[in-house]
Every structure is written in structure tokens, then in C-alpha cells.
Design an enzyme around this catalytic site. Structure first.
Site, short mmCIF file in Angstrom:
data_model
loop_
_atom_site.label_atom_id
_atom_site.label_comp_id
_atom_site.label_asym_id
_atom_site.label_seq_id
_atom_site.Cartn_x
_atom_site.Cartn_y
_atom_site.Cartn_z
N LEU A 1 0.79 -1.31 -0.01
CA LEU A 1 0.09 -0.15 -0.06
C LEU A 1 0.78 1.07 -0.02
O LEU A 1 0.41 2.30 -0.59
CB LEU A 1 -1.01 -0.03 1.26
CG LEU A 1 -1.95 -1.04 1.50
CD1 LEU A 1 -2.73 -1.04 2.59
CD2 LEU A 1 -3.01 -1.12 0.16
N ASP B 1 3.86 15.09 13.41
CA ASP B 1 4.04 14.83 11.92
C ASP B 1 3.03 14.89 11.26
O ASP B 1 2.36 13.94 10.42
CB ASP B 1 4.80 13.24 11.63
CG ASP B 1 5.13 13.23 10.30
OD1 ASP B 1 5.73 14.09 10.02
OD2 ASP B 1 5.42 11.95 9.76
N LYS C 1 1.54 -2.62 8.99
CA LYS C 1 2.80 -1.87 8.83
C LYS C 1 3.90 -2.48 9.48
O LYS C 1 4.09 -2.96 10.70
CB LYS C 1 2.75 -0.67 9.59
CG LYS C 1 3.92 0.41 9.62
CD LYS C 1 3.82 1.63 10.76
CE LYS C 1 2.64 2.66 10.37
NZ LYS C 1 2.86 3.56 11.37
N THR D 1 7.36 -0.62 5.19
CA THR D 1 6.43 -0.81 4.38
C THR D 1 4.94 -1.21 4.81
O THR D 1 4.90 -1.66 6.04
CB THR D 1 6.75 -1.94 3.54
OG1 THR D 1 8.18 -1.61 2.88
CG2 THR D 1 5.91 -2.02 2.12
#
Length: 852
Positions: free
Chosen positions: A576, A693, A597, A583
Site C-alpha cells: 500500500l 508529523d 505496517k 512498508t
């Protein structure tokens, strides 16, 4: 002897009368006397008037106290300034209640208290109507505004409106009850604006006010050049006069030096809509019985038309003539001696008022009381001051009202989303009988949904999402919702039963707990067996025992094996996305789409980010934050499993990687969703959390394009007692990272707000955060500021790919929010609740505006 007894009785009666008058004069029960800006809880008695002044701290919720170093009058030495908010209000609650007449006086002295040498100008409101404009031409000038007002409610609101021409302030605010006779100072619109009040005598002496005047009217000495003063040392009575004139004022009069000359006065009137209300007060001060063959008689006329013929003032008794001339450019009043009179006319005192339209009624009393009660019980932190619906430009935040010239305004919509509400749903909502939309989402409300909400017959939208409500939903609400005529939103209330069938009869109430107890015991035994089987299977799945995270022991989250992850991702078949952490893969778990994840082995910071994200996700739950399904940690293999978001991330949509371009309404909804998630981190978590973030690629969209904030790998908790810096480690994404963090070497919630401001600018413009060329790098905020400065047209910064079906005012509002969020002055940046409210208002504007 009889004569002596008679004189004794006369003097005794006179003495008793003096005592009564003295007591009445000292009675301040009808007074509210406020010295604005003096310390909270303080009070004093004025040396000159004997009036008791108190602090304004219990009458106003906003503003700051300031002082003027050099001024003689004590009531002008302090003031209250209102640097924030478009409107700030005092609430006066006289004990005499509504439907009574009051004299209200507000006084202002600038005194250059702020060192700006300005000429502040601002508006003054009474109730829902404009009272006057206050203009201070210099530091030493004193401005006083006065009105006679027939109150419409128990509360009297005196408000100051900011016009952008200097900071509003006030020095003194005074209210005086004018007695029970409402025919006194009568006005068709309930208000008379003070123009002038003259004590007609020589110019020697000071103004007259309390305690000589029981209503504390201030009488200014005035004399016409062609007149002289006549007076008496005896008291002048006003027993049969409802205006209760001061004996000191009425004991002097003005009369022409030339005994054949009339007394004249002219009012210039440039406004044809202005109506003057003139009160002439007369009392004979010369005992004409001692002057044989002397008489005083005169006609009173307006513009040559006699309105009172052959008037003779009574000796030591007050008579008042009320004159209400038709509005003309020039109004001439004349007191003309009659042919049989031997003495010239006199006049003792004069009052002039302007009748202006106070036609706008206050908000419906029941509605106003309801939202005031909500403000108090929930401690609502909004700019809720004065009348809720009026004036229209100052309507309370989150409210919509209906207006009718014949009836008071009614509240039709109330938005208290993300307002920090706690406790049960207040019964005060039941008094908003005309409410059509009620939004209480994203709060901490508990308990049942009350039945009275189903009795609000005009209610068509009820949003209770993301609270902690429990119990069953009133069946009538569910039935109305099922018909399609009523929108009911109840999501994210885990303890809420939303099915009609869950409302059981009383006969089942004893059975349900018993069955539930046996069921719970059975499930507990079953889970124990499953847990034992899973544990044995996991111990056999790898050669070395897995390194179970300590978090698994303390948090009730499902810990997966690496073998489970291989199976759910079909051996990591579909990627994805990729990032610095590793990744993300697509997978299935129990027929539920998930995103896995997987932490990269080469990521130096990976384990810290992994641990941080797990710590955040296992303790935070919000509809606008990605939900954790599970995690794994075996040897060097570690990762997260969380809900799959079908429509990718916002960054890809803005970059044109999807066929459909998001509309402005969709972007607003996405921005609001993300803002609510970030607001929850800042304000709803204990301790609060800073994301660190925030960017468009971390805003994920589901199949309905509703957004959730993702990726908490860099998140950190911060403590409310020391929120200035959260971490000395500067981390984040270039372009979104607050430039000031390099100066302070730390990140805090204001850094998140900077990043979110950048996100908003991306959504508006469709531009990348940083545009690079061979010669320079331009940040999107600099580009927007440059375009707006040169063109002042927001259309020039809007994403050209977006359909033009939007309200340009809502775009302007979001641009303003975004630019204030990226301000280089941290104190100018709003907090997340402010941003959420602003975006919510913009979205409501878009949804209600059907005619672009």
C-alpha cells in the site's frame, strides 16, 4: 396656648417630613454603581455623593483592568479594556426586575492608559439595539452616554462593540431605578437618549446630583445671557410631581432682565427622523402674595403655536410640561408674558431627550434563559455575552436564530460540538422549543439520551456522535429517524443501544442480568481455553521464544504472531505504501480489510517509533483517529495492524492520483475530521499528545471520504504544567515542520498547529508544500501571502482543478485560519478547538447555501 400648640404640630410635621426625605435620599436600593477596573470584590463610598461603588468583576466575564495615573475624579482612575472579542458585555440584574424604567449611564475617559495616544472609537449597545458610538478625541476628554430605558427582561445587557478603530473600554457604569410610575419619561419605543439637562440659574456652583436628586440625575448649571437668577431659601416640593425633582434645582429660576422679553430656545435638527422629548419644570420662587398687584402668567409656544396658554407656576410647587414637537429642521420654544401679567416668565429646569427606535426585541426569554443555563452548567468557553441572537452581527458562536419583526428572535440551531461538555444532557435543552438542529458531538456527555429530546417537535437534526452515552435510545427518536424526516447521528457511543428492540419490558429486567452473568462466565471460561491454545501454538511457531512487548501485558490488545501476519497479508503480496519506518501491506483478518505496517530492519529509529505508536493507539480512541486492531513483535519482526482506509490519503488526492477531484465541501469535511482528531490528542487525552508529523499523507480517507489522522510514530505526550516544549528531538517532515522548532529546539502543540495550517493551505490551493526551481524554494504559505497581498482576491489561490461550487466567504475564513496557524508569532496561532469551530462554521455555511 392653642396657637403655640398649632405651631408645634406644624414644626413637628415638617421635621418628620425632613427625616423621611433624608431616609429616602440615602436609599440606594435602586442603584447599581460600578467603578470598572477596580480590584475584584472591592468597594468604596464616594466622598462627594455618598454613592457606594463596587468592582465590575461580578458583572462582566472578560476584559483587563487598567488605570490612569492622573485624574481627580475617583470613578475615572480605573477602567476595563477589552482587547479581545468583537463584543463584550456587562450584565445588570436590578432587583426591581423587568418592565421598569431605569436611567443607565456609561462614562469613559481614555487618559492614554495604553500609551498609544489614540482616539478610540467603538459602539455601545443596550440589549439588542445600538445605543450610541463612543469617540474619545483625546486623552483628557470625558464622554458620558445616558439613556432612560424600559427593561424588557430581568437581565439588562450593556455591550461594547469593536469597530476596528481602537480598543473598547469603559470607566463607570451606573443604573438608577426611576420609580414605579412608568408614565414618567414615557417613550413609544421604550428608550430616551439623553441630550441635555439644565439647572437654569447663575453659572456659580457645581452640578447637582445625588443625594440632592433621588434618581442621581446630573443637573448642569446654565444661564442665558439676557436672563438673571431668582431664588428662594425655602424648600420646593414635588409631592404631586412624578419626576421627583430636586428641591435644590427647583429653588432657582431664570427670568429675563428685560421684563417684557420672552424666554426663547431653539433646537437645530438635521435628521428628520429625530423626535425631541422636552421636559420643562416650573416652580414659583417669589411669594407674590407679598407683592400686591403683581402677577406672573405666560404662554408656552412651539414655532409660534401656543401649546399652553395663561400658565402661572405655583408657589414652591413643581409643575412639569412635556413637549413633543413634530420633527422639523428648526424647533423654537418660547415663554411669552401675557398682557395681564406684570412679571416676566420664568423656568427652573429643562431636560431634553431624543426618542430613537429601540424596536428590536430581545431573544425570546425562554430561549435566552435556556442557553444561559447551558453556559453556566457546562462552563461553555465561548464568546457568549449579551443577548444570544442580537444584534445580528454579534450572534453567539454556534447559534442560528430566526427573526420576525413582530415577535422576539428564536434560537433554531445550536452547535456545541467539541466544546468540552461533560455530564448528562441538560434538561435546559428542552426549553429550546423552536430548535431545528442540535449538535452535541465530540464531547464527554454521559448517561441516557433523555426522552424530552423526542418532544422537540421542530428538531430535524440531532448529532450525539463521539460521546460516552449509555442506555437505549428513545423509541420516538428512532421511529422519526426511520421515516427519513429526522437525521439522528449516534456513532462512537459504545454503551448506547440503538435498536428499538433493546427497550425491554419490565418483566424481563430481572432475567437479563441473570442470563448475562451465566453468559459472561461461559465466555470467560471459553476465552481462557482459547488463550491457552493460542499461547501453546505461538510458542511452537518459531525456534526462539518471541519477545513479547511489555505493552501486551498491560493493554488489552490482540498480540499476533508473525505467522498470523504472513497469512493475513498473503505473504506480503500487496504493497500500500512505503515510508521511513518500512512498508505498509494490504491484508484480511476475519474478512475485515486491514493495513499491516511492517517495521524495516534498517530503520534506526524504527523501534522507538513503533513503541510510541502502539502506546498512543492502545490508549486513544476517536472516530477521527486510525483504530489499532493489533500488533506483533517476534525477534526482529515487529509491526502494527490497523483498519484499512479504502480511499488512500489526502496527499494522493491533491496530487491528482485519483480520477475524481475533491470538491470544496469534501475538502472542508476532511479538514474538519482531521482537525477533530488532532483536537482530541491535544485536549481529550490525559496527558495530552502532540502528533509531530501532521501532513496530508497522514490523513487517510475511507470509502465515503471521511478522514482519520494516522501515523503516530513520532507522537509524544506532554504535561499540562510544562507545555512549552515536548521534546528536544526535532522530528517531522520538511515543509510541515514548524521553523521555530529549530530556534527553541523543541516541538509542542503549536508546532502541530503550524503543520495543520500548512495542510489547510494545501487543501485550498492544491499546491505542493514546497515548490522548487533552479533559483529558489517557495513555501506554499509564502506563495499564498504574496498572491493575496498583490490581488486581494482569494479566487487566485484556489485549486483550479476544483469545481467553482463554493461560497467564497468560507474559503476566505479557512485561508485566515490557515495563515494564522502558520504565523511566525506563536502567540497568534489559534488552538485546535478554535480551528475546529471555524471549520465547522464554514462547513455549515456550505451545506446551508444552496444558491451559488
Amino acid at each position: 396656648m392653642e396657637e403655640f400648640r398649632f405651631l408645634y404640630l406644624i414644626y413637628s410635621a415638617a421635621f418628620a417630613l425632613c427625616l423621611v426625605v433624608s431616609v429616602l435620599a440615602q436609599d440606594q436600593s435602586g442603584f447599581i454603581s460600578i467603578d470598572c477596573g477596580i480590584p475584584s470584590g472591592s468597594s468604596y463610598k464616594d466622598d462627594t455623593t455618598g454613592i457606594n461603588y463596587v468592582s465590575d468583576s461580578s458583572f462582566v466575564e472578560t476584559g483587563v483592568s487598567k488605570s490612569i495615573p492622573f485624574t481627580a475624579q475617583r470613578q475615572l482612575q480605573n477602567l476595563r479594556s477589552f482587547p479581545e472579542g468583537s463584543r463584550n458585555c456587562y450584565t445588570l440584574i436590578p432587583i426591581q426586575g423587568k418592565g421598569k424604567k431605569y436611567l443607565i449611564r456609561a462614562s469613559f475617559m481614555y487618559g492614554n492608559y495604553d500609551g498609544e495616544n489614540g482616539s478610540p472609537e467603538f459602539d455601545l449597545f443596550l440589549g439588542g439595539n445600538i445605543w450610541d458610538t463612543v469617540l474619545l478625541s483625546n486623552g483628557s476628554s470625558i464622554v458620558s452616554k445616558e439613556v432612560v430605558y424600559l427593561s424588557q427582561s430581568e437581565n439588562i445587557f450593556v455591550c461594547l462593540g469593536n469597530k476596528g478603530k481602537g480598543t473598547p473600554f469603559i470607566s463607570t457604569l451606573e443604573l438608577r431605578f426611576l420609580g414605579n410610575d412608568n408614565t414618567t419619561y414615557d417613550s413609544p419605543n421604550g428608550a430616551l437618549f439623553f441630550s441635555r439637562r439644565w439647572d437654569l440659574r447663575s453659572l456659580m456652583g457645581s452640578p447637582v446630583r445625588y443625594d440632592d436628586d433621588v434618581y442621581d440625575r446630573i443637573w448642569i448649571p446654565r444661564n442665558f445671557g439676557y436672563c438673571r437668577e431668582i431664588n428662594t431659601s425655602l424648600p420646593v416640593t414635588s409631592d404631586n410631581n412624578s419626576y421627583s425633582l430636586s428641591s435644590l434645582v427647583m429653588s432657582t429660576a431664570m427670568t429675563p432682565i428685560n421684563t417684557t422679553r420672552p424666554i426663547t430656545m431653539t433646537l437645530e435638527n438635521s435628521d428628520p427622523n429625530v423626535r425631541y422629548f422636552v421636559y420643562m419644570h416650573f416652580a414659583e420662587v417669589e411669594d407674590l402674595s407679598l407683592k400686591p398687584n403683581q402677577t406672573r402668567e405666560f404662554d408656552i409656544s412651539i414655532n409660534g403655536v401656543t401649546v399652553a396658554a395663561g400658565f402661572s407656576p405655583k408657589y414652591l410647587q413643581t409643575n412639569t410640561f412635556f413637549l413633543n414637537p413634530e420633527s422639523q429642521s428648526k424647533i423654537a420654544f418660547s415663554l411669552v408674558r401675557t398682557p395681564k401679567s406684570t412679571l416676566p416668565p420664568i423656568v427652573n429646569a429643562l431636560e431634553i431627550y431624543v426618542a430613537n427606535s429601540f424596536s428590536q426585541s430581545l431573544t425570546n426569554q425562554e430561549d435566552g434563559d435556556a442557553v444561559t443555563s447551558l453556559k453556566t452548567s457546562y462552563k461553555v468557553k465561548k464568546n457568549w455575552h449579551g443577548d444570544p441572537c442580537l444584534p445580528n452581527d454579534y450572534i453567539w458562536e454556534g447559534l442560528n436564530c430566526s427573526y420576525d419583526s413582530l415577535t422576539p428572535p428564536r434560537i433554531t440551531s445550536l452547535n456545541l460540538s467539541s466544546s468540552g461538555l461533560t455530564g448528562h444532557i441538560s434538561s435546559s435543552f428542552s426549553n429550546l422549543t423552536m430548535i431545528q438542529e442540535l449538535d452535541l458531538s465530540n464531547n464527554g456527555l454521559t448517561g441516557d439520551i433523555p426522552e424530552f429530546l423526542s418532544k422537540l417537535k421542530f428538531l430535524r437534526v440531532l448529532n450525539l456522535e463521539n460521546n460516552t452515552l449509555t442506555g437505549s435510545v428513545p423509541s420516538e427518536l428512532l421511529e422519526r429517524s426511520n421515516t427519513g424526516s429526522f437525521s439522528l447521528r449516534l456513532g462512537e457511543n459504545p454503551g448506547l443501544c440503538t435498536e428499538i428492540s433493546c427497550r425491554k419490558s419490565n418483566s424481563k429486567k430481572l432475567v437479563i442480568p441473570l442470563v448475562a452473568s451465566f453468559a459472561a462466565l461461559f465466555i470467560l471460561l471459553l476465552l481462557s481455553g482459547v488463550f491457552w491454545r493460542i499461547r501453546n501454538r505461538r510458542n511452537k511457531s518459531v525456534n526462539s521464544a518471541p519477545q513479547t512487548s511489555p505493552m501486551a501485558k498491560s493493554e488489552n490488545k490482540l498480540l499476533f504472531t508473525f505467522a498470523d501476519v504472513i497469512k493475513m497479508t498473503n505473504n506480503f503480496g500487496q504493497v500500500l505504501g512505503k515510508g521511513g519506518f518500512g512498508t505498509v501491506y494490504h491484508g484480511f483478518y476475519d474478512n475485515l480489510q486491514v493495513a499491516v505496517k511492517l517495521l524495516s530492519e534498517t530503520s534506526a529509529q524504527g523501534f522507538k517509533e513503533f513503541r510510541s505508536e502502539v502506546e498512543v493507539l492502545v490508549r486513544v480512541h476517536h472516530v477521527n483517529l486510525t483504530a489499532l486492531i493489533g500488533y506483533f513483535h517476534e525477534g526482529d519482526q515487529m509491526g502494527l495492524i490497523y483498519e484499512f482506509m479504502a480511499n488512500g490519503n489526502m496527499a494522493d488526492h491533491l496530487a491528482g492520483k485519483y480520477q475524481h477531484t475533491l470538491s470544496w465541501r469534501q475538502r472542508l469535511q476532511i479538514a474538519l475530521d482531521a482537525a477533530q482528531g488532532l483536537e482530541y490528542l491535544h485536549c481529550g487525552c490525559k496527558p495530552p499528545i502532540v502528533h509531530r508529523d501532521v501532513k496530508t499523507s497522514n490523513i487517510l480517507l475511507n470509502e465515503k471520504n471521511r478522514a482519520k489522522l494516522a501515523d503516530f510514530g513520532l507522537s509524544r505526550s506532554f504535561h499540562t504544567e510544562s507545555r512549552s516544549h515536548v521534546s528536544t528531538l526535532v522530528a517531522g517532515t520538511p515543509g510541515y515542520l514548524d521553523p521555530l522548532c529549530f530556534e527553541t529546539n523543541g516541538l509542542n502543540e503549536k508546532s502541530d498547529i503550524y503543520s495543520f495550517g500548512v495542510v489547510l493551505l494545501e487543501m485550498i490551493t492544491g499546491k505542493t508544500v514546497i515548490k522548487e526551481s533552479q533559483t529558489k524554494r517557495v513555501h506554499v504559505s509564502d506563495w499564498v501571502i504574496s498572491i493575496l497581498r498583490s490581488t486581494n482576491d482569494v479566487n487566485n489561490v484556489i485549486d483550479s482543478k476544483m469545481a467553482k461550487d463554493f461560497d467564497v466567504n468560507s474559503v476566505w475564513k479557512v485561508v485566515e485560519l490557515a495563515l494564522s496557524s502558520v504565523s511566525q508569532n506563536v502567540s497568534d496561532r489559534p488552538n485546535m478547538p478554535h480551528i475546529v469551530r471555524g471549520l465547522n462554521e464554514c462547513l455549515q455555511r456550505e451545506e446551508s447555501n444552496k444558491n451559488y
